[in-house]
Design a protein around this motif. Sequence first.
Motif, short mmCIF file in Angstrom:
data_model
loop_
_atom_site.label_atom_id
_atom_site.label_comp_id
_atom_site.label_asym_id
_atom_site.label_seq_id
_atom_site.Cartn_x
_atom_site.Cartn_y
_atom_site.Cartn_z
N GLU A 109 14.74 15.87 0.51
CA GLU A 109 15.05 14.84 1.53
C GLU A 109 13.90 13.84 1.66
O GLU A 109 14.11 12.63 1.76
N ALA A 110 12.67 14.36 1.62
CA ALA A 110 11.51 13.47 1.72
C ALA A 110 11.47 12.52 0.54
O ALA A 110 11.14 11.33 0.68
N SER A 111 11.82 13.02 -0.64
CA SER A 111 11.75 12.16 -1.81
C SER A 111 12.84 11.10 -1.76
O SER A 111 12.62 9.95 -2.13
N VAL A 112 14.02 11.47 -1.30
CA VAL A 112 15.10 10.49 -1.17
C VAL A 112 14.69 9.41 -0.16
O VAL A 112 14.88 8.21 -0.38
N SER A 113 14.08 9.86 0.91
CA SER A 113 13.59 8.94 1.93
C SER A 113 12.53 8.01 1.34
O SER A 113 12.52 6.79 1.59
N ALA A 114 11.61 8.59 0.54
CA ALA A 114 10.56 7.77 -0.09
C ALA A 114 11.17 6.72 -1.02
O ALA A 114 10.73 5.57 -1.05
N SER A 139 0.86 -1.18 0.00
CA SER A 139 0.00 0.00 0.00
C SER A 139 0.89 1.23 0.00
O SER A 139 1.45 1.61 1.03
N PHE A 140 1.02 1.84 -1.15
CA PHE A 140 1.90 3.01 -1.26
C PHE A 140 1.37 4.17 -0.42
O PHE A 140 2.12 4.92 0.16
N LYS A 141 0.04 4.26 -0.35
CA LYS A 141 -0.55 5.35 0.45
C LYS A 141 -0.24 5.16 1.92
O LYS A 141 0.10 6.10 2.64
N ARG A 142 -0.33 3.90 2.38
CA ARG A 142 -0.05 3.64 3.80
C ARG A 142 1.42 3.90 4.10
O ARG A 142 1.76 4.49 5.10
N LEU A 143 2.29 3.47 3.20
CA LEU A 143 3.72 3.71 3.40
C LEU A 143 4.02 5.21 3.45
O LEU A 143 4.83 5.69 4.23
N ALA A 144 3.31 5.95 2.61
CA ALA A 144 3.55 7.39 2.55
C ALA A 144 3.04 8.09 3.79
O ALA A 144 3.52 9.17 4.15
N ALA A 145 2.04 7.49 4.45
CA ALA A 145 1.45 8.11 5.63
C ALA A 145 2.37 8.05 6.84
O ALA A 145 2.12 8.71 7.85
N GLN A 146 3.45 7.26 6.74
CA GLN A 146 4.37 7.11 7.87
C GLN A 146 4.96 8.43 8.33
O GLN A 146 5.18 8.67 9.50
N SER A 147 5.28 9.26 7.36
CA SER A 147 5.86 10.54 7.77
C SER A 147 5.53 11.62 6.76
O SER A 147 5.22 11.34 5.60
N PRO A 201 3.47 8.86 -2.41
CA PRO A 201 3.33 7.46 -2.86
C PRO A 201 4.05 7.17 -4.18
O PRO A 201 4.61 6.10 -4.35
N ASN A 202 4.02 8.15 -5.11
CA ASN A 202 4.63 7.86 -6.41
C ASN A 202 6.14 7.72 -6.30
O ASN A 202 6.76 6.96 -7.04
#
Lengths: 568, 284
Positions: free
Chosen positions: A165-170, A116-124, A129-130
Amino acid sequence: MNDPAISIALVGSGGSGVMTAGSLLLEAAGRAGLYGMMSRSSGPQIRGGEAAALLRISTRPVFCLGNRFDFLVAIDWANAERFAAEIPLDTESTIVGDDDIPDEFSASGATFKEVSFKRLAAQSAGLRPNMIALGLIGSAIGLPPGELEAVAKKLLDHKGKATVEASVSALSIGAATLDGLKTIDIKTESVAELWNISGNEAAGLGAVRGGVRFVAAYPITPATEMLEWLAPALEKIGGTLVQAEDELASVNQLIGASFGGTPSLTATSGPGLALMTESIGLAVASETPVVVVNVMRGGPSTGIPTKSEQSDLNIALYGLHGDAPHLVVAPLSVSDCLFSAQWAVHLAETLQTAAIVLSDQSLAQTRAVIPRPVDVFFGARRAVQTEAWEDYERYATVPGGVSPMALPGLTGCQYTADGLEHNTQGTPSSRVEDHARQLDKRRDKLALHDYGDHWAHIDGNGPMAIITWGSSLAPVEEAVETLAPEGIALRVIAPRLLMPVQPERMAAALEGVETALVVEQSHGGQFFHYIRAFYAPECELHSMARPGPLPIRPADVTHAIREQWRGS
Amino acid sequence: MERVVTSGAATEVTLKPKDYKSDIKPVWCPGCGDFSVLAAITRALAALKVAPENVAVISGIGCSSRIPAYLDTYGFHGAHGRALPLATGLKISRPDLCVLVAGGDGDGFSIGGNHFLQVCRRNVDITYIVMDNQVYGMTKGQASPTTEPDWDRSKLTPHGTRINAFYPLVVALASGANFIARASSSDPNGAAKVIGEAIGHPGFSFVQVLSPCVTFRPEQRDWKKIVRPAPIEATTDPAAAARRLMTDDNFYLGVLYKGNRAPFEPDSAGQPSTEQELEEEFKV
């Protein structure tokens, strides 16, 4: 066949960022030394509709989508089932996404990995998600993480450090969810300079290289990106792009600018071409060079604006009223959009007539990582009257048919360009002999020109041939490659110049052919009938005509060939 | 690039109006108002001393649209209704030229109606002369957009058009034209003066010339008795011009509105690039 390519479909609702993720994946693959392409498919909605980025990445150049997809990655499943026919999966494929997979996809028997990309993205905060999906699939196919980070940084740099930084983390979250997923490693090899370019951009660059400095156009899908690329590009090199009120205005603005001496071009799609046809005839009759790039989409009428079809062939060939000889040029690949546009400008200018370039959505909106196209230079330019001359005749019948054009500002050569039939001076005339003379002139200048080897792409030999055009060439070539190891040798003939026809050259190309298959993406077999009408091949002639929007795949062609020539 | 306000470089020798005429005989009927308009244009050009080779006269289709061939300037006799965009493309790419558009009421306000609105908005520095005779002459006498609703002499509309006539000057003002005037073929000197002023005014200039069709609207011969100079100076105030044009009886002559909007100019980059530099963005 040992296919080194990997095919990936990214789907999601509009605004979920699938096109961005796909573009970044393609760019990262290019940086890693790989070739690839990405075509776009989307619903009609402006925002919020379903979207699919369809990628194929390989160690060698690829110009069409494959027969199947290795990965389907869904950021969400909203309306994704509408793409089911465009994303063939099988038991070797892998689906990644939420567990509410539409039946259309799960029926394929593909392996499913719930993410679930949405759930993973909700972590922080700030995780998208993309970007997680990009990290996952990039890692899955073995792209170096550094390349993914580099392209993401390049895209997001202007949005500030936190976003980067958020995108690298994603990306790393995505890469870490990979456990248990089938990965395919691609060995990279060093290659020459690579470009990442769309067919629309390539056609724009070709236009500029051809000398175009004036563009007038009305926005229309799927041609608009060509205009969006040309607007700032022309501004930088001293040209102009005008957004006109409609296509009637845009083509007439071209005629005006070209009458003044400026090479001019517009880009449009079927409905716009239909509106322009009257004045394309004016350009032909008045011998004013103009170039119209028509990016075909599904028709008739509004049709399917976002998806491809080769069904504007007839209007491009026959749409003008009266006997109106003109040029029709069709690019054969994404990179050939550059050459074909440049060549069309060169031909229109030197022959003082209208040229229609028949691109299509699948070429125009596909981004491809390709070797840098070779530079081509055409020396000849428009024949311009340079000196005052008492007996100047704008429409003089001269050997070769191309009479020098006086440009406003030149003393003593004033004339009136006319859509009315005229005599050699341009004076309106309805006399039998003037009409005959000018009809011959306009025909002969096109007929007598030597178009050289550019007229067609011809490959292979033997008694079996495939005749095709435009975006259908790529799947045909791949099919030919697939069949070669089975001992099936095929000749491929793909005309780039559709008008004027080249009967002698085609006869030479067909020499020794006993049976030929005509492959095209139209419902009515427009290209098949064109081949029959103008080239009347003596061989057996079969038609494989299928409408859009489903792309013709290599396997469709191999299947047709096996059916057609079973046992031969 | 420096903006050329009054375009069309001047002649070095003094030219007479007849020097702007070609030797082609017009197709017009004897008594047609368009002969006077042709004379007025040549007088205006001679007075402005603009060299014939620096003038381009663009037209569409119709009796009056035949005019470019009768002038010894550059010309383009194009498609029905499309003269304005053709002229727009020419002027934008060749700002050095003096670009005129000439045609009739059907060409300009019916088939080419949208271009009329857009050219007023865009305000490219061209001058548009409409020879208005409230009829389609070339196709032998049908109602045009400026025909009165009760004109019932056409076989196509035997009970009259019963639709409102089009008021081109009002529409031009509302759409942003920068210069609006009316002239009459019965006063070629007055028309020449107005046309000359229109050419000299920056931006899009619109001149309606009442030009009778003696064949299909013989009653228009009486226009010369009705027309008279507008009893006012040209205003630069659109609101005042709107009031004036809305109460106008369509027979006041003269310059009725002169705006001061800057003409359209294409964008240009400060730092020019080369074609090679454009390729940079594609490199992986």
